[in-house]
Design a protein around this motif. Structure first.
Motif, PDB file in Angstrom:
ATOM      1  N   SER A  81     -21.275 -21.262 -13.652  1.00 36.71           N
ATOM      2  CA  SER A  81     -21.742 -19.868 -13.592  1.00 36.71           C
ATOM      3  C   SER A  81     -22.783 -19.682 -12.496  1.00 36.71           C
ATOM      4  N   HIS A  82     -23.545 -20.742 -12.207  1.00 35.92           N
ATOM      5  CA  HIS A  82     -24.620 -20.632 -11.220  1.00 35.92           C
ATOM      6  C   HIS A  82     -24.184 -20.952  -9.793  1.00 35.92           C
ATOM      7  N   SER A  83     -22.940 -21.367  -9.575  1.00 32.95           N
ATOM      8  CA  SER A  83     -22.502 -21.784  -8.241  1.00 32.95           C
ATOM      9  C   SER A  83     -22.729 -20.736  -7.156  1.00 32.95           C
ATOM     10  N   PRO A  84     -22.489 -19.430  -7.421  1.00 29.23           N
ATOM     11  CA  PRO A  84     -22.716 -18.442  -6.354  1.00 29.23           C
ATOM     12  C   PRO A  84     -24.163 -18.320  -5.902  1.00 29.23           C
TER      13      PRO A  84
ATOM     14  N   LYS B  88     -18.177 -15.083 -14.970  1.00 30.97           N
ATOM     15  CA  LYS B  88     -17.098 -14.143 -15.319  1.00 30.97           C
ATOM     16  C   LYS B  88     -17.648 -13.040 -16.221  1.00 30.97           C
ATOM     17  N   PRO B  89     -17.272 -11.766 -16.035  1.00 31.76           N
ATOM     18  CA  PRO B  89     -16.241 -11.260 -15.111  1.00 31.76           C
ATOM     19  C   PRO B  89     -16.825 -10.582 -13.878  1.00 31.76           C
ATOM     20  N   SER B  90     -17.905 -11.083 -13.304  1.00 34.40           N
ATOM     21  CA  SER B  90     -18.512 -10.403 -12.164  1.00 34.40           C
ATOM     22  C   SER B  90     -17.640 -10.554 -10.924  1.00 34.40           C
ATOM     23  N   LYS B  91     -17.700  -9.547 -10.082  1.00 29.84           N
ATOM     24  CA  LYS B  91     -16.945  -9.549  -8.827  1.00 29.84           C
ATOM     25  C   LYS B  91     -17.355 -10.731  -7.959  1.00 29.84           C
ATOM     26  N   LEU B  92     -18.652 -11.027  -7.941  1.00 29.39           N
ATOM     27  CA  LEU B  92     -19.170 -12.136  -7.155  1.00 29.39           C
ATOM     28  C   LEU B  92     -18.501 -13.448  -7.532  1.00 29.39           C
ATOM     29  N   THR B  93     -18.317 -13.684  -8.818  1.00 33.45           N
ATOM     30  CA  THR B  93     -17.736 -14.937  -9.292  1.00 33.45           C
ATOM     31  C   THR B  93     -16.302 -15.104  -8.801  1.00 33.45           C
TER      32      THR B  93
ATOM     33  N   SER C  54     -12.148  -9.265 -13.345  1.00 36.86           N
ATOM     34  CA  SER C  54     -13.335  -8.878 -12.583  1.00 36.86           C
ATOM     35  C   SER C  54     -13.694  -7.417 -12.794  1.00 36.86           C
ATOM     36  N   GLN C  55     -14.967  -7.170 -13.136  1.00 39.94           N
ATOM     37  CA  GLN C  55     -15.454  -5.816 -13.291  1.00 39.94           C
ATOM     38  C   GLN C  55     -16.632  -5.609 -12.342  1.00 39.94           C
ATOM     39  N   ASP C  56     -16.755  -4.376 -11.874  1.00 37.38           N
ATOM     40  CA  ASP C  56     -17.779  -4.048 -10.891  1.00 37.38           C
ATOM     41  C   ASP C  56     -19.074  -3.687 -11.601  1.00 37.38           C
ATOM     42  N   GLU C  57     -20.150  -4.349 -11.213  1.00 45.45           N
ATOM     43  CA  GLU C  57     -21.428  -4.088 -11.850  1.00 45.45           C
ATOM     44  C   GLU C  57     -22.253  -3.113 -11.028  1.00 45.45           C
ATOM     45  N   GLU C  58     -23.181  -2.443 -11.679  1.00 50.94           N
ATOM     46  CA  GLU C  58     -23.969  -1.404 -11.027  1.00 50.94           C
ATOM     47  C   GLU C  58     -25.227  -1.997 -10.387  1.00 50.94           C
ATOM     48  N   ILE C  59     -25.021  -2.938  -9.453  1.00 55.80           N
ATOM     49  CA  ILE C  59     -26.151  -3.550  -8.763  1.00 55.80           C
ATOM     50  C   ILE C  59     -25.797  -3.718  -7.296  1.00 55.80           C
ATOM     51  N   ASP C  60     -26.756  -4.228  -6.521  1.00 56.04           N
ATOM     52  CA  ASP C  60     -26.597  -4.400  -5.083  1.00 56.04           C
ATOM     53  C   ASP C  60     -25.494  -5.406  -4.774  1.00 56.04           C
ATOM     54  N   HIS C  61     -24.667  -5.104  -3.764  1.00 56.85           N
ATOM     55  CA  HIS C  61     -23.584  -6.005  -3.372  1.00 56.85           C
ATOM     56  C   HIS C  61     -23.792  -6.573  -1.974  1.00 56.85           C
ATOM     57  N   SER C  62     -25.037  -6.698  -1.542  1.00 60.42           N
ATOM     58  CA  SER C  62     -25.293  -7.184  -0.189  1.00 60.42           C
ATOM     59  C   SER C  62     -24.806  -8.616   0.000  1.00 60.42           C
TER      60      SER C  62
ATOM     61  N   GLY D 278     -19.026  -6.641 -23.242  1.00 57.43           N
ATOM     62  CA  GLY D 278     -19.458  -6.923 -21.888  1.00 57.43           C
ATOM     63  C   GLY D 278     -20.920  -6.583 -21.672  1.00 57.43           C
ATOM     64  N   HIS D 279     -21.422  -6.940 -20.491  1.00 59.46           N
ATOM     65  CA  HIS D 279     -22.831  -6.717 -20.204  1.00 59.46           C
ATOM     66  C   HIS D 279     -23.146  -5.237 -20.018  1.00 59.46           C
ATOM     67  N   ARG D 280     -24.382  -4.899 -20.305  1.00 62.83           N
ATOM     68  CA  ARG D 280     -24.884  -3.529 -20.209  1.00 62.83           C
ATOM     69  C   ARG D 280     -24.584  -2.874 -18.865  1.00 62.83           C
ATOM     70  N   ASP D 281     -24.656  -3.637 -17.768  1.00 66.46           N
ATOM     71  CA  ASP D 281     -24.532  -3.060 -16.434  1.00 66.46           C
ATOM     72  C   ASP D 281     -23.101  -3.012 -15.914  1.00 66.46           C
ATOM     73  N   PHE D 282     -22.130  -3.387 -16.740  1.00 60.61           N
ATOM     74  CA  PHE D 282     -20.739  -3.339 -16.305  1.00 60.61           C
ATOM     75  C   PHE D 282     -20.077  -2.055 -16.773  1.00 60.61           C
ATOM     76  N   ARG D 283     -19.264  -1.503 -15.913  1.00 56.79           N
ATOM     77  CA  ARG D 283     -18.519  -0.308 -16.263  1.00 56.79           C
ATOM     78  C   ARG D 283     -17.303  -0.711 -17.079  1.00 56.79           C
ATOM     79  N   PHE D 284     -17.174  -0.145 -18.260  1.00 54.05           N
ATOM     80  CA  PHE D 284     -16.049  -0.493 -19.121  1.00 54.05           C
ATOM     81  C   PHE D 284     -14.778   0.154 -18.591  1.00 54.05           C
ATOM     82  N   ASP D 285     -13.750  -0.661 -18.342  1.00 50.70           N
ATOM     83  CA  ASP D 285     -12.460  -0.174 -17.873  1.00 50.70           C
ATOM     84  C   ASP D 285     -11.380  -0.803 -18.740  1.00 50.70           C
ATOM     85  N   PRO D 286     -10.745  -0.018 -19.608  1.00 50.52           N
ATOM     86  CA  PRO D 286      -9.713  -0.581 -20.497  1.00 50.52           C
ATOM     87  C   PRO D 286      -8.614  -1.316 -19.741  1.00 50.52           C
TER      88      PRO D 286
END
Length: 353
Positions: free
Chosen positions: A75-78, A227-232, A266-274, A318-326
């Motif tokens: 989980s910490h590799s990125p 998982k399920p972050s886009k970064l991962t 993968s779900q998109d989280e509401e944080i910076d994607h730099s 899922g985590h609080r900051d993830f947008r739920f998408d069925p």
């Protein structure tokens, strides 16, 4: 091969420390007589309590095939790509060889909760010769669930509310707080017990709610990974492409098959994607989910067709900051176990080992 595998571990290959019988059978189909993998394979786990090499050794022993650390994504590799924090003093929370893990990822000045609790090095400013010339900014890295939750919760809150100087009085000027990077958002996970166990996501729920109860403000994350972050998934594909280059396979990877014990992709989280600039453009055209029935998945749980009903009609883990998408919790395929998953993919790809 024009496809690759992303394998979850808990609930797919093992339950706790016990291998799932279908796993050995599946992996005998994935290697040749020399023990080389016939297709690119990456093991994507939300575990974060050990180094990649140890996890690779464990998997090699359990599955009976040689696995290198370059095939393992913790989980910490990125965190390797977050180089702007590597030279800063960071407080690390979790369990296992935390300092070794942090240093392997590139962090130069990690300190543990235990060090903070026992020695308080940043608070020793009575001796003027030992005062830092500039304010040392601490970042907080949450590797995974700790053993003593109350100690970690208390000291992390102290660090956040004092801008990195626990022991000082809390002050309102500490918002926005110093950066927090979190790995593994699993609310629960499957081990040998009959029911799922608390995961690091549960610890994060506690931390977020304590912070908001005290300050009235939301705890903010600089990055969420696992998982399920886009970064991962982007980092996992980066590892797949590295295997393709190393083996000098000429055909580009078109499809990745994510084999897991829960349906969420993968779900998109509401944080910076730099951090996306750290990766080359994704090469795979598609990612398909293959859900096995040996993990957390409950085949009797229904997901509402209308996302607006998700709050009242289903429990979103899922985590609080993830947008739920069925649509992202509906798998492309459901199979009994990982052996059936490998057989299915070989048929879909018309691949004959």
């Amino acid at each position: 091969p024009s496809f690759g595998f992303l394998f979850d571990i808990d609930g797919v290959l093992v339950r706790g420390r016990t291998p799932i019988p279908a796993a050995k059978t599946a992996f005998q189909k994935l290697v040749n007589s020399q023990g080389q993998f016939l297709v690119p394979v990456v093991f994507v786990t939300n575990a974060g309590n050990c180094l990649r090499q140890k996890k690779a050794d464990q998997l090699s022993h359990l599955l009976g095939v040689p696995i290198s650390q370059d095939q393992v994504m913790m989980s910490h590799s990125p965190l390797r790509v977050f180089k702007r924090y590597h030279d800063k003093c960071v407080l690390v929370s979790g369990q296992g060889p935390l300092l070794d893990i942090a240093q392997d990822l590139g962090f130069c000045q990690p300190i543990t909760i235990e060090t903070l609790r026992e020695k308080h090095p940043l608070l020793d400013v009575v001796d003027h010769d030992r005062r830092p010339n500039v304010l040392v900014t601490i970042s907080v890295v949450l590797f995974g669930e700790p053993i003593r939750w109350e100690t970690n919760l208390q000291l992390i809150i102290d660090v956040l509310l004092t801008s990195g100087y626990p022991g000082n009085p809390y002050h309102r000027e500490s918002y926005p707080h110093i950066p927090v990077l979190a790995c593994n958002m699993d609310l629960m996970w499957v081990a040998e017990a009959q029911s799922p166990r608390f995961g690091h996501g549960t610890f994060m729920v506690c931390l977020e709610n304590i912070y908001k109860k005290i300050t009235g403000k939301d705890l903010k994350y600089e990055a969420l990974m696992g998982k399920p972050s886009k970064l991962t998934y982007q980092y996992a594909e980066y590892l797949v492409r590295a295997q393709v280059a190393e083996r000098q396979w000429k055909q580009p990877i078109q499809t990745l098959y994510a084999v897991g014990g829960s349906a969420t992709l993968s779900q998109d989280e509401e944080i910076d994607h730099s951090w996306e600039d750290e990766f080359a453009l994704a090469a795979a055209a598609r990612c398909r989910s293959v859900l096995v029935c040996t993990g957390v998945y409950n085949p009797h749980t229904e997901v509402p067709l209308d996302p607006r009903e998700s709050v009242t009609e289903t429990v979103f883990h899922g985590h609080r900051d993830f947008r739920f998408d069925p649509g992202l919790v509906e798998p492309d395929h459901i199979v009994p176990d990982v052996d059936a998953a490998v057989d299915l993919v070989f048929r879909l790809e018309n691949f004959a080992p």
